[in-house]
Design an enzyme around this catalytic site. Sequence first.
Site, PDB file in Angstrom:
ATOM      1  N   GLY A  10       0.882  -1.053   0.085  1.00 46.59           N
ATOM      2  CA  GLY A  10       0.039   0.026  -0.001  1.00 46.59           C
ATOM      3  C   GLY A  10       0.910   1.384  -0.016  1.00 46.59           C
ATOM      4  O   GLY A  10       0.563   2.267   0.613  1.00 46.59           O
ATOM      5  N   GLY A  13      -0.426   4.767  -0.723  1.00 43.69           N
ATOM      6  CA  GLY A  13      -1.845   5.527  -0.297  1.00 43.69           C
ATOM      7  C   GLY A  13      -0.857   6.473   0.667  1.00 43.69           C
ATOM      8  O   GLY A  13       0.093   7.061   0.573  1.00 43.69           O
ATOM      9  N   ASP A  36       2.186  -1.746  -4.354  1.00 43.47           N
ATOM     10  CA  ASP A  36       0.800  -1.274  -4.426  1.00 43.47           C
ATOM     11  C   ASP A  36       0.146  -2.150  -5.373  1.00 43.47           C
ATOM     12  O   ASP A  36       0.717  -2.589  -6.576  1.00 43.47           O
ATOM     13  CB  ASP A  36       0.881   0.239  -4.604  1.00 43.47           C
ATOM     14  CG  ASP A  36      -0.760   0.918  -3.827  1.00 43.47           C
ATOM     15  OD1 ASP A  36      -0.394   1.642  -2.923  1.00 43.47           O
ATOM     16  OD2 ASP A  36      -1.653   0.509  -4.404  1.00 43.47           O
ATOM     17  N   ARG A  38      -1.443  -0.725  -7.827  1.00 48.47           N
ATOM     18  CA  ARG A  38      -1.454  -0.112  -8.919  1.00 48.47           C
ATOM     19  C   ARG A  38      -0.332   0.832  -9.067  1.00 48.47           C
ATOM     20  O   ARG A  38       0.198   1.104  -7.956  1.00 48.47           O
ATOM     21  CB  ARG A  38      -2.572   0.501  -9.758  1.00 48.47           C
ATOM     22  CG  ARG A  38      -3.165   1.772  -8.820  1.00 48.47           C
ATOM     23  CD  ARG A  38      -4.437   2.090  -9.442  1.00 48.47           C
ATOM     24  NE  ARG A  38      -5.558   1.195  -9.262  1.00 48.47           N
ATOM     25  CZ  ARG A  38      -6.245   1.173  -8.465  1.00 48.47           C
ATOM     26  NH1 ARG A  38      -6.342   1.894  -7.375  1.00 48.47           N
ATOM     27  NH2 ARG A  38      -7.224  -0.099  -8.326  1.00 48.47           N
ATOM     28  N   ASP A  52      -0.803  -7.201  -5.180  1.00 49.62           N
ATOM     29  CA  ASP A  52      -2.264  -7.325  -4.632  1.00 49.62           C
ATOM     30  C   ASP A  52      -2.122  -8.322  -3.573  1.00 49.62           C
ATOM     31  O   ASP A  52      -1.909  -9.585  -3.644  1.00 49.62           O
ATOM     32  CB  ASP A  52      -3.180  -7.960  -5.646  1.00 49.62           C
ATOM     33  CG  ASP A  52      -4.799  -8.496  -5.082  1.00 49.62           C
ATOM     34  OD1 ASP A  52      -4.813  -8.071  -3.843  1.00 49.62           O
ATOM     35  OD2 ASP A  52      -5.721  -8.663  -5.722  1.00 49.62           O
ATOM     36  N   TYR A 142     -14.886  -1.015   8.557  1.00 47.86           N
ATOM     37  CA  TYR A 142     -13.464  -0.989   8.744  1.00 47.86           C
ATOM     38  C   TYR A 142     -13.087  -0.934  10.071  1.00 47.86           C
ATOM     39  O   TYR A 142     -12.070  -1.862  10.286  1.00 47.86           O
ATOM     40  CB  TYR A 142     -13.252   0.507   8.240  1.00 47.86           C
ATOM     41  CG  TYR A 142     -11.993   1.258   8.543  1.00 47.86           C
ATOM     42  CD1 TYR A 142     -10.850   0.441   7.918  1.00 47.86           C
ATOM     43  CD2 TYR A 142     -11.643   2.140   9.507  1.00 47.86           C
ATOM     44  CE1 TYR A 142      -9.502   1.075   8.041  1.00 47.86           C
ATOM     45  CE2 TYR A 142     -10.531   2.840   9.674  1.00 47.86           C
ATOM     46  CZ  TYR A 142      -9.378   2.302   8.921  1.00 47.86           C
ATOM     47  OH  TYR A 142      -8.170   2.822   9.177  1.00 47.86           O
ATOM     48  N   LYS A 146     -10.542  -3.861  11.657  1.00 51.88           N
ATOM     49  CA  LYS A 146      -9.228  -3.455  12.511  1.00 51.88           C
ATOM     50  C   LYS A 146      -9.359  -4.202  13.863  1.00 51.88           C
ATOM     51  O   LYS A 146      -8.511  -4.311  14.288  1.00 51.88           O
ATOM     52  CB  LYS A 146      -9.044  -1.869  12.663  1.00 51.88           C
ATOM     53  CG  LYS A 146      -8.875  -1.205  11.260  1.00 51.88           C
ATOM     54  CD  LYS A 146      -7.547  -1.515  10.764  1.00 51.88           C
ATOM     55  CE  LYS A 146      -7.096  -0.889   9.716  1.00 51.88           C
ATOM     56  NZ  LYS A 146      -5.931  -1.397   8.941  1.00 51.88           N
TER      57      LYS A 146
HETATM   58  N1  SER Z   1      -8.776   8.148   8.824  1.00 52.81           N
HETATM   59  C1  SER Z   1      -9.636   6.805   9.013  1.00 52.81           C
HETATM   60  C2  SER Z   1     -10.738   6.988   8.373  1.00 52.81           C
HETATM   61  O1  SER Z   1     -11.538   8.144   8.422  1.00 52.81           O
HETATM   62  C3  SER Z   1      -9.674   6.428  10.472  1.00 52.81           C
HETATM   63  O2  SER Z   1      -8.790   5.632  10.760  1.00 52.81           O
HETATM   64  O3  SER Z   1     -11.281   6.117   7.818  1.00 52.81           O
END
Ligand code: SER
Length: 320
Positions: A10, A13, A36, A38, A52, A142, A146
Amino acid sequence: MKQDNILVIGANGQIGAVLTEALREAYGTDHVLATDIRAAETATPGPFEILDACNGAALNEIVRRWRITQIYHLAAILSARGEENPLWAWNLNMTSWLNVLKTSLDNGVAKVFYPSSIAVFGPDAVKQNTPQDAVLIPTTVYGISKVAGENWANYYHHKYGLDVRSLRYPGIIGYQSDPGGGTTDYAVHIYHYAVKGEPYECFLRADTALPMLYMPDAIRATLELMEAPAQNLSVRTSYNLAGMTFTPAEVAASIQKYLPDFQVRYQPDARQKIADSWPASIDDSRARHDWGWMPQYNLDAMTRDMLQHLGERYGRKVGG
Ligand code: SER
């Protein structure tokens, strides 16, 4: 001493781009492989391969071929984008992370870094100074990924002795790279609009307080955690990490000290609900105690630095 070979997943990013550069300064350009899904035109010069991380065989092949000793796994779908397609986000976040853990173990990788997030907390956690061991019932996919990821890190550490280290990043603000798909992204976008002389429409309410951290502090925290003696680390899920807390109104006011004509309109969207479920501030005393964490930037110091660098980028002198 053995020379480290580092894999960044990544690397194009928001954090990956800046971290790759910092790692190359510390370990030598040729010892840090950026990967990454791409290629990016703006990538820093140095070794790069398309990867990937959901493809375990491809990951394993790269780790073997480059004799990788440290992995920084920064690829993930963040909070807001994850809500648009929850099962896809879960699958990507978990598959890639489980591949990294397994490949690291299979190939004797010495250290692994896993970014967690304030998104692990949900509405049931204490909102102010949220402690390390607060209840973790997140309301975004998300956040769920985590929490699970942190627990997998802890599991691999205790069961197999893998040296996995992790930080719960707050919202990260930097001028070098663009964020994507997060709820805290407004705090980066707002500076770009301000420097370009355009009004900004903020997708969160003016009074939404969230924990934030300036990029140089975030990079330093990551490197300091990874360099800390293993025996000092008492947290093997993920460390709470704090820098500052502010609302959109406060960051707007901080910018207006240098750009008094800057205007912000507030038009909350679906991301407001995500922000409302997160802490306003974080207790990071374990990080301070275990490996000496100390943030350097507050809101105004960050604003000065952001405006100066973005001013250079957009050819506009701001502040001074
Ligand atoms: N910056 C992230 C988000 O907003 C939080 O870990 O998803």
